[in-house]
Design an enzyme around this catalytic site. Structure first.
Site, PDB file in Angstrom:
ATOM      1  N   LYS A 209     -52.061  44.835  -4.385  1.00 26.78           N
ATOM      2  CA  LYS A 209     -51.620  44.084  -5.592  1.00 26.78           C
ATOM      3  C   LYS A 209     -50.495  44.836  -6.251  1.00 26.78           C
ATOM      4  O   LYS A 209     -50.502  45.055  -6.757  1.00 26.78           O
ATOM      5  CB  LYS A 209     -52.552  44.048  -6.314  1.00 26.78           C
ATOM      6  CG  LYS A 209     -52.667  42.847  -7.608  1.00 26.78           C
ATOM      7  CD  LYS A 209     -53.516  43.209  -8.726  1.00 26.78           C
ATOM      8  CE  LYS A 209     -51.477  43.686 -10.090  1.00 26.78           C
ATOM      9  NZ  LYS A 209     -50.890  42.734  -9.988  1.00 26.78           N
TER      10      LYS A 209
ATOM     11  N   GLY B  59     -48.532  53.524 -12.133  1.00 32.38           N
ATOM     12  CA  GLY B  59     -48.880  52.820 -13.737  1.00 32.38           C
ATOM     13  C   GLY B  59     -48.917  53.114 -15.012  1.00 32.38           C
ATOM     14  O   GLY B  59     -48.691  54.099 -14.930  1.00 32.38           O
ATOM     15  N   SER B  60     -48.789  52.547 -15.818  1.00 36.67           N
ATOM     16  CA  SER B  60     -49.167  53.248 -17.543  1.00 36.67           C
ATOM     17  C   SER B  60     -50.692  54.335 -17.278  1.00 36.67           C
ATOM     18  O   SER B  60     -51.525  53.810 -16.644  1.00 36.67           O
ATOM     19  CB  SER B  60     -49.458  52.504 -18.496  1.00 36.67           C
ATOM     20  OG  SER B  60     -50.692  51.635 -18.582  1.00 36.67           O
ATOM     21  N   THR B  61     -50.568  54.915 -18.293  1.00 33.57           N
ATOM     22  CA  THR B  61     -51.877  55.868 -19.006  1.00 33.57           C
ATOM     23  C   THR B  61     -52.887  55.446 -18.956  1.00 33.57           C
ATOM     24  O   THR B  61     -53.608  55.681 -18.551  1.00 33.57           O
ATOM     25  CB  THR B  61     -51.247  56.792 -19.668  1.00 33.57           C
ATOM     26  OG1 THR B  61     -49.963  57.528 -19.253  1.00 33.57           O
ATOM     27  CG2 THR B  61     -52.539  57.328 -19.583  1.00 33.57           C
TER      28      THR B  61
ATOM     29  N   GLY C 225     -54.498  53.214 -15.812  1.00 38.38           N
ATOM     30  CA  GLY C 225     -54.640  53.783 -15.290  1.00 38.38           C
ATOM     31  C   GLY C 225     -56.425  54.803 -15.781  1.00 38.38           C
ATOM     32  O   GLY C 225     -57.578  54.421 -14.550  1.00 38.38           O
TER      33      GLY C 225
ATOM     34  N   GLU D 194     -50.899  57.262 -10.692  1.00 39.33           N
ATOM     35  CA  GLU D 194     -49.680  58.480 -10.454  1.00 39.33           C
ATOM     36  C   GLU D 194     -49.854  57.241 -11.910  1.00 39.33           C
ATOM     37  O   GLU D 194     -49.535  55.572 -11.810  1.00 39.33           O
ATOM     38  CB  GLU D 194     -49.431  57.363  -9.222  1.00 39.33           C
ATOM     39  CG  GLU D 194     -49.436  58.777  -7.871  1.00 39.33           C
ATOM     40  CD  GLU D 194     -48.979  59.780  -8.056  1.00 39.33           C
ATOM     41  OE1 GLU D 194     -48.159  60.170  -8.795  1.00 39.33           O
ATOM     42  OE2 GLU D 194     -49.102  60.390  -7.314  1.00 39.33           O
TER      43      GLU D 194
ATOM     44  N   CYS E  90     -40.373  56.588 -13.848  1.00 38.84           N
ATOM     45  CA  CYS E  90     -41.789  57.398 -14.434  1.00 38.84           C
ATOM     46  C   CYS E  90     -41.110  58.438 -14.309  1.00 38.84           C
ATOM     47  O   CYS E  90     -41.610  59.244 -15.544  1.00 38.84           O
ATOM     48  CB  CYS E  90     -42.486  57.916 -13.347  1.00 38.84           C
ATOM     49  SG  CYS E  90     -42.353  57.914 -11.810  1.00 38.84           S
TER      50      CYS E  90
ATOM     51  N   GLU F 217     -43.507  57.894 -23.842  1.00 42.44           N
ATOM     52  CA  GLU F 217     -42.579  57.062 -22.846  1.00 42.44           C
ATOM     53  C   GLU F 217     -42.025  55.841 -23.097  1.00 42.44           C
ATOM     54  O   GLU F 217     -43.010  54.994 -23.532  1.00 42.44           O
ATOM     55  CB  GLU F 217     -44.056  57.285 -21.448  1.00 42.44           C
ATOM     56  CG  GLU F 217     -43.209  56.370 -20.255  1.00 42.44           C
ATOM     57  CD  GLU F 217     -43.502  56.628 -18.978  1.00 42.44           C
ATOM     58  OE1 GLU F 217     -44.588  55.503 -19.272  1.00 42.44           O
ATOM     59  OE2 GLU F 217     -43.357  57.111 -18.224  1.00 42.44           O
TER      60      GLU F 217
HETATM   61  P1  NAP Z   1     -48.859  48.594 -16.220  1.00 39.57           P
HETATM   62  O1  NAP Z   1     -48.893  48.053 -17.060  1.00 39.57           O
HETATM   63  O2  NAP Z   1     -49.727  49.401 -15.347  1.00 39.57           O
HETATM   64  O3  NAP Z   1     -49.161  47.901 -14.545  1.00 39.57           O
HETATM   65  C1  NAP Z   1     -49.822  48.578 -13.065  1.00 39.57           C
HETATM   66  C2  NAP Z   1     -50.265  47.716 -12.253  1.00 39.57           C
HETATM   67  O4  NAP Z   1     -51.493  47.544 -12.841  1.00 39.57           O
HETATM   68  C3  NAP Z   1     -49.785  46.091 -11.931  1.00 39.57           C
HETATM   69  O5  NAP Z   1     -49.825  44.948 -11.117  1.00 39.57           O
HETATM   70  C4  NAP Z   1     -50.217  45.492 -13.367  1.00 39.57           C
HETATM   71  O6  NAP Z   1     -50.860  44.172 -13.048  1.00 39.57           O
HETATM   72  C5  NAP Z   1     -51.594  46.575 -12.778  1.00 39.57           C
HETATM   73  N1  NAP Z   1     -53.090  45.995 -13.829  1.00 39.57           N
HETATM   74  C6  NAP Z   1     -52.452  46.202 -15.505  1.00 39.57           C
HETATM   75  N2  NAP Z   1     -53.908  45.992 -16.011  1.00 39.57           N
HETATM   76  C7  NAP Z   1     -54.941  45.621 -14.710  1.00 39.57           C
HETATM   77  C8  NAP Z   1     -56.399  46.326 -14.664  1.00 39.57           C
HETATM   78  N3  NAP Z   1     -57.426  45.920 -16.322  1.00 39.57           N
HETATM   79  N4  NAP Z   1     -57.317  46.430 -13.846  1.00 39.57           N
HETATM   80  C9  NAP Z   1     -56.515  46.871 -12.401  1.00 39.57           C
HETATM   81  N5  NAP Z   1     -55.090  46.250 -12.633  1.00 39.57           N
HETATM   82  C10 NAP Z   1     -55.094  46.195 -13.626  1.00 39.57           C
HETATM   83  O7  NAP Z   1     -47.332  49.318 -15.350  1.00 39.57           O
HETATM   84  P2  NAP Z   1     -46.088  49.404 -15.501  1.00 39.57           P
HETATM   85  O8  NAP Z   1     -46.032  48.480 -17.150  1.00 39.57           O
HETATM   86  O9  NAP Z   1     -45.918  47.536 -14.121  1.00 39.57           O
HETATM   87  O10 NAP Z   1     -45.231  50.007 -15.012  1.00 39.57           O
HETATM   88  C11 NAP Z   1     -44.798  51.496 -15.939  1.00 39.57           C
HETATM   89  C12 NAP Z   1     -45.385  52.075 -15.672  1.00 39.57           C
HETATM   90  O11 NAP Z   1     -46.542  52.543 -14.509  1.00 39.57           O
HETATM   91  C13 NAP Z   1     -44.570  53.244 -16.592  1.00 39.57           C
HETATM   92  O12 NAP Z   1     -46.412  54.333 -16.880  1.00 39.57           O
HETATM   93  C14 NAP Z   1     -45.131  54.310 -15.271  1.00 39.57           C
HETATM   94  O13 NAP Z   1     -44.514  55.728 -16.384  1.00 39.57           O
HETATM   95  C15 NAP Z   1     -45.243  54.370 -15.010  1.00 39.57           C
HETATM   96  N6  NAP Z   1     -45.123  55.051 -12.829  1.00 39.57           N
HETATM   97  C16 NAP Z   1     -45.426  56.201 -12.831  1.00 39.57           C
HETATM   98  C17 NAP Z   1     -45.597  56.414 -11.307  1.00 39.57           C
HETATM   99  C18 NAP Z   1     -45.879  57.625 -11.135  1.00 39.57           C
HETATM  100  O14 NAP Z   1     -45.929  57.837  -9.838  1.00 39.57           O
HETATM  101  N7  NAP Z   1     -46.417  58.738 -11.339  1.00 39.57           N
HETATM  102  C19 NAP Z   1     -44.623  55.854 -11.104  1.00 39.57           C
HETATM  103  C20 NAP Z   1     -43.658  54.550 -11.537  1.00 39.57           C
HETATM  104  C21 NAP Z   1     -44.177  53.650 -12.933  1.00 39.57           C
HETATM  105  P3  NAP Z   1     -49.624  43.636 -13.840  1.00 39.57           P
HETATM  106  O15 NAP Z   1     -48.576  43.231 -13.269  1.00 39.57           O
HETATM  107  O16 NAP Z   1     -49.921  42.007 -13.198  1.00 39.57           O
HETATM  108  O17 NAP Z   1     -50.415  43.153 -15.169  1.00 39.57           O
END
Ligand code: NAP
Length: 461
Positions: free
Chosen positions: A156, A209-211, A214, A231, A265, A364
């Site tokens: 997804k 994704g975001s903390t 997660g 992650e 990230c 962040e």
């Molecule tokens: P996000 O808002 O947490 O979304 C990540 C994924 O989770 C998306 O596919 C999102 O779908 C899905 N999602 C949202 N709510 C969910 C739920 N309740 N249940 C299951 N899945 C759900 O993160 P983002 O804004 O896309 O990415 C940025 C974040 O990712 C930053 O915090 C960044 O630091 C982190 N990141 C970490 C790494 C690492 O390797 N540590 C690498 C890259 C990014 P939708 O898009 O449909 O909302």
């Protein structure tokens, strides 16, 4: 669901909005393929061959992927072709090789007639939930080890940037991945993602994704005891010592934060600079920021593309405002920009004289915004670097090898870069400490997290 181009602010296309009922169908298909299909029972070399084919097709179609990522996420085409694409195909080659090392072991028992051996087995159905930034490579870093170990996958991607996932699905088909082994669903995280996380037939959630999301996934997955790798976010410190090569350190520090417009990230978003070279570093950074080329990510001269979506753009601008209202000094950027009258561009923004307790230094931002913080002693630099809830990446620029290795021991982060930044390799484990997550992607350590061990006891009498 519409997908927008952040450079033109126009719709590129619509993608399917899968529902929880679609999730159920996909999970059943993946579970069926796992239980009945050939994938997990295929000889390791057979799986490896298909994975090498995926890698070759990714390389052959690199231009298409680069265009999709540039239009969907705003990443400069050139950067993607030079750095991200080789990492994507490299992940399938590395884990294709690892597939052939999926061996167990033999153990001695108390009694000679009892023989014990271990088997490494796949987990089952893996749901890979991926973020809007670096959509392709962060998908490959989950799908490749999951497939290598014999699992089946539901992918997804993020709703803002789903377009490379669609092309990846075509690669899977063309490489001969058997039916049901790889399944792609586009749709909202809150409904579709949540349905995957709670589904009893999903055995693992591989999440980037975001903390905050997660943490909610860990809670939602608790009832069905999901395996998880997390992650998550970061606020990575980059320390420049006065003994560094200043020009090289400034170059490194600039791209540590501004590569992919800070939507990274591991962005080096807190720059901690030793006082004797502080003014020189700030001036040189501000100068680079003022001269950076913002523009259409498809053009070769572009260094910094637009922010990936309007939501993210608004969020970053709120942090820019918070910085302007703080006691930090804005020395470059701080404004939005249009290119040919359009686009979600934010200038590379540098706040000097920041302190580590300011909002812009603690949270962040996930955009092109840098906090520069001065320090006087090595101890103080380490204290500032570790004074964060996150622990994803870190780095230092110094001419002193002993100091570099001393700090590498003491910094609490999953990655330490010395006199460099943004280096990756499929063989090197990647992941976070503290609120940046747990589990590792890449390297043999990643394969481990997609398998489980079985001990087999045989009585020879
Ligand atoms: P996000 O808002 O947490 O979304 C990540 C994924 O989770 C998306 O596919 C999102 O779908 C899905 N999602 C949202 N709510 C969910 C739920 N309740 N249940 C299951 N899945 C759900 O993160 P983002 O804004 O896309 O990415 C940025 C974040 O990712 C930053 O915090 C960044 O630091 C982190 N990141 C970490 C790494 C690492 O390797 N540590 C690498 C890259 C990014 P939708 O898009 O449909 O909302």
């Amino acid at each position: 669901m519409p997908s927008f181009d952040p450079t033109t602010e126009e719709k590129i296309t619509d993608v399917a909005k899968a529902s929880p009922a679609d999730a159920d169908q996909a999970v059943k298909a993946a579970s069926n393929a796992f239980e009945e299909g050939p994938w997990r029972h295929m000889h390791h070399e057979g799986r490896a061959k298909i994975m090498f084919k995926i890698a070759d097709l990714l390389d052959e179609r690199a231009d298409e992927f680069a265009v999709r990522e540039a239009m969907d996420m705003g990443m400069p085409y050139r950067d993607f072709r030079e750095t991200i694409m080789p990492a994507c195909s490299g992940l399938f080659r590395f884990f294709g090789g690892m597939a052939m090392q999926m061996h167990g072991s033999y153990r001695e028992s108390y009694e000679p007639e009892i023989r014990i051996f271990t088997r490494r087995e796949p987990l089952g159905v893996v749901a890979a939930i991926t973020p809007f930034n670096f959509p392709l490579v962060l998908s490959c870093s989950k799908i490749a080890p999951a497939l290598a170990a014999g699992n089946t996958v539901i992918h997804k991607p993020a709703s803002d940037t789903p377009l490379t996932a669609l092309a990846l699905a075509q690669v899977m088909l063309d490489a001969g991945v058997p039916e049901g082994v790889y399944n792609l669903l586009t749709g909202p995280g809150g409904s579709l993602g949540d349905a995957l996380v709670k589904h009893p037939l999903v055995n693992k959630i591989a999440f980037t994704g975001s903390t905050a999301v997660g943490q909610s996934i860990i809670r939602s997955g608790a009832d069905t005891l999901k395996h998880t790798t997390m992650e998550l976010g970061g606020k990575s410190p980059n320390i420049i010592f006065a003994d560094a090569n200043v020009d090289a350190a400034v170059q490194t520090a600039f791209w540590a934060i501004f590569w992919n417009k800070g939507e990274v990230c591991v962005a080096g978003s807190r720059l901690i600079v030793e006082r004797p070279i502080y003014d020189e570093v700030v001036n040189k950074l501000a100068n680079m920021a003022r001269n950076a080329v913002l523009g259409d990510p498809l053009l070769p001269q572009t260094q910094i593309g637009p922010i990936a979506s309007k939501n993210e753009y608004d969020k970053v601008l709120r942090y820019v405002d918070a910085g302007k209202q703080s006691k930090a000094k804005l020395v470059a950027g701080g404004n939005t920009r249009k290119v040919n009258g359009k686009g979600l561009f934010i200038e590379p923004t540098v706040f000097a004289d920041a302190t580590n307790d300011m909002k812009i230094s603690r949270e962040e931002i996930f955009g092109p915004v840098l906090s520069v913080i001065p320090f006087d002693t090595e101890e103080e630099a380490i204290r500032i670097a570790n004074d964060t809830p996150y622990g994803l990446a870190s780095g230092m620029q110094t001419g002193n090898v002993a100091r570099a290795l001393r700090l590498a021991d003491r910094i609490k982060a999953g990655t330490v870069w010395i006199n460099t930044w943004h280096r990756y390799h499929p063989s090197a484990p990647f992941g976070g400490y503290k609120l940046s997550g747990y589990g590792r992607e890449q390297g043999p350590e990643a394969l481990e997290s997609y398998t489980q061990y079985k001990s087999v006891w045989a009585n020879l009498v």
